[in-house]
Design a protein around this motif. Structure first.
Motif, PDB file in Angstrom:
ATOM      1  N   LEU A  50       2.358   7.441  -1.292  1.00 56.15           N
ATOM      2  CA  LEU A  50       3.138   8.071  -0.220  1.00 56.15           C
ATOM      3  C   LEU A  50       3.490   7.054   0.853  1.00 56.15           C
ATOM      4  N   ARG A  51       2.526   6.254   1.254  1.00 57.74           N
ATOM      5  CA  ARG A  51       2.762   5.263   2.299  1.00 57.74           C
ATOM      6  C   ARG A  51       3.770   4.210   1.857  1.00 57.74           C
ATOM      7  N   ILE A  52       3.593   3.686   0.645  1.00 57.60           N
ATOM      8  CA  ILE A  52       4.488   2.630   0.169  1.00 57.60           C
ATOM      9  C   ILE A  52       5.916   3.150   0.038  1.00 57.60           C
ATOM     10  N   LEU A  53       6.090   4.342  -0.529  1.00 53.14           N
ATOM     11  CA  LEU A  53       7.435   4.913  -0.671  1.00 53.14           C
ATOM     12  C   LEU A  53       8.094   5.109   0.694  1.00 53.14           C
ATOM     13  N   THR A  54       7.303   5.583   1.655  1.00 53.43           N
ATOM     14  CA  THR A  54       7.880   5.842   2.973  1.00 53.43           C
ATOM     15  C   THR A  54       8.211   4.545   3.696  1.00 53.43           C
ATOM     16  N   PHE A  55       7.352   3.544   3.589  1.00 56.27           N
ATOM     17  CA  PHE A  55       7.675   2.250   4.197  1.00 56.27           C
ATOM     18  C   PHE A  55       8.920   1.644   3.557  1.00 56.27           C
ATOM     19  N   ALA A  56       9.060   1.796   2.252  1.00 54.13           N
ATOM     20  CA  ALA A  56      10.267   1.307   1.577  1.00 54.13           C
ATOM     21  C   ALA A  56      11.509   1.979   2.145  1.00 54.13           C
TER      22      ALA A  56
END
Length: 454
Positions: A50-56
């Motif tokens: 979730l964090r990586i997708l949102t930062f992307a």
């Protein structure tokens, strides 16, 4: 980092009570969404995704907004969809804050110093980097030291040193409010649905005022996004989800298909609202601004949708695989990338940019995104190995003695676990650096169980 055998994606996980066996049933203990088969809190790999997708998507928002043409319909529509990022992050921050604090409650005198070290120090450091860089490049301000000091102080107080740093300012407000948030969650148990309904209505009304009745928020002088009360529903919903973490994550697994269909449906609705507002005379950009009612629904759908994708990954994760290594790496570096990526955009597009001259629209957006990602990762990796790692990435330096010892302990623990044969291991755990155990801003829950008595 404990890694239990992973279940199939669509298998219904048992209730949280099943993780605590009755007498004589110790051999029937099973894994739950938040517990290992041994009953210990597990690392929430779905949160990493979730964090990586949102930062992307954060990088996508900022790259697109700097490169999109005013009349580019597809990219402006995409930009409208990408504006969920700040709202999802506040849900994520509250979720991890309450989840980790519940597992390992500590006095605020211990909690606050660590939080403000990992977020407040980078906030001060990067505020100075951006303010000083702008000051040095200004022919009219360069050399005026009082102007530099005044601009820096104003930026610290208001969160406007650069366009993404307000997020850290609001996050620190949430940190200060944790005792109130935790108290609210405890006192309203049994009435959480009503609390969510009230805060949802409040959020819709606030965003409707921001979007459609601009005179209603004139008293904030354009600082709407710098105040925690602009995100009450997302903070409260994240905290309540954490209080029901096992049931919440189980629901997402059991109903993954419905969650993803809902995610797609609300995305279509958001695009429909965007088209309607364009048809009513708003500009392509204004129709997709983030502080509007439809973003409440869309951002909530993204939060559970990305968690559903993350849960599928977590249930099939193979320790030591190449993809697991990439996700672990991205999880650890994501906050540093967030801090530095606007600087990469600035460098690439500053003044009479060679990039804009060479790359035509609409390819400029894609090329800039890739270059910004590469530069941000490189800068973050460099900083992680220097004494400036904490102020510039929010993480301890990888070259420090403590970090080296922690990595050695992790490798030894993984080797002992593999030798004992107690837990099936497909491949050795990746030799990645330990991450901070409870850095809520970047969603970490790693290691919370190792010091927890629950």
């Amino acid at each position: 980092m404990t890694d239990a055998a992973t279940p199939t994606a669509d298998a219904a996980t048992p209730t949280a009570d099943a993780a605590t066996p009755t007498a004589g049933a110790a051999d029937r203990r099973v894994q739950t969404p938040t517990r290992t088969a041994e009953g210990k809190p597990r690392h929430l790999y779905e949160v990493d995704v979730l964090r990586i997708l949102t930062f992307a998507c954060v990088i996508g928002v900022h790259t697109t907004s700097h490169t999109v043409a005013a009349d580019d319909v597809p990219l402006n529509a995409l930009l409208g969809l990408l504006h969920f990022t700040r709202l999802v992050f506040f849900s994520l921050t509250a979720f991890v804050l309450v989840y980790s604090y519940t597992l390992r409650p500590r006095p605020m005198a211990q909690f606050w110093p660590k939080r403000f070290l990992l977020v407040g120090v980078p906030y001060l450091a990067w505020s100075f980097v951006y303010v000083a860089s702008s000051w040095l490049l200004s022919a009219t301000r360069r050399g005026d030291v009082p102007d530099l000091v005044r601009t820096y102080a104003e930026g610290i107080v208001t969160g406007v040193s650069w366009y993404h740093l307000y997020f850290l300012l609001v996050t620190m407000q949430v940190y200060l409010l944790l005792p109130v948030i935790a108290w609210l969650v405890r006192r309203t148990r049994g009435h959480h649905v009503a609390v969510l309904a009230v805060t949802l209505v409040f959020q819709l009304v606030v965003f409707a005022g921001y979007k459609y009745f601009p005179a209603s928020d004139a008293w904030m002088h354009g600082y709407q996004k710098q105040f925690f009360f602009s995100y009450v529903f997302f903070i409260v919903s994240g905290a309540i989800a954490a209080d029901h973490a096992d049931a919440f994550l189980r629901f997402i697994r059991v109903h993954r298909r419905a969650v993803l269909w809902g995610f797609a449906g609300v995305g279509a609705l958001t695009l429909g609202v965007w088209w309607l507002q364009v048809g009513l005379g708003q500009s392509l950009y204004a129709a997709g601004t983030p502080l509007q009612p439809v973003q409440v629904l869309w951002s909530s759908a993204v939060f559970v949708g990305f968690l559903a994708i993350g849960a599928r990954w977590a249930d099939r994760r193979r320790p030591g695989s190449a993809l697991a290594r990439v996700v672990d790496y991205g999880s650890d570096r994501s906050f540093g990338i967030f801090l530095s990526h606007p600087f990469a955009i600035w460098i690439l597009l500053y003044g009479d940019s060679w990039l804009e001259r060479v790359v035509p629209q609409p390819w400029l957006t894609l090329v800039t995104y890739v270059l910004v990602l590469v530069l941000s990762v490189a800068v973050t990796e460099l900083f992680r190995w220097t004494p400036l790692s904490v102020p510039l990435t929010g993480r301890p330096s990888l070259s420090s003695r403590g970090q080296r010892a922690a990595r050695a302990r992790k490798r030894e623990a993984a080797a002992r676990g593999a030798g004992a044969g107690a837990v099936p291991v497909v491949a050795p755990e990746p030799r990645v650096e330990p991450v901070e155990p409870d850095d809520a801003l970047v969603g970490e829950t790693d290691d919370v169980g190792r010091r927890s008595t629950r």
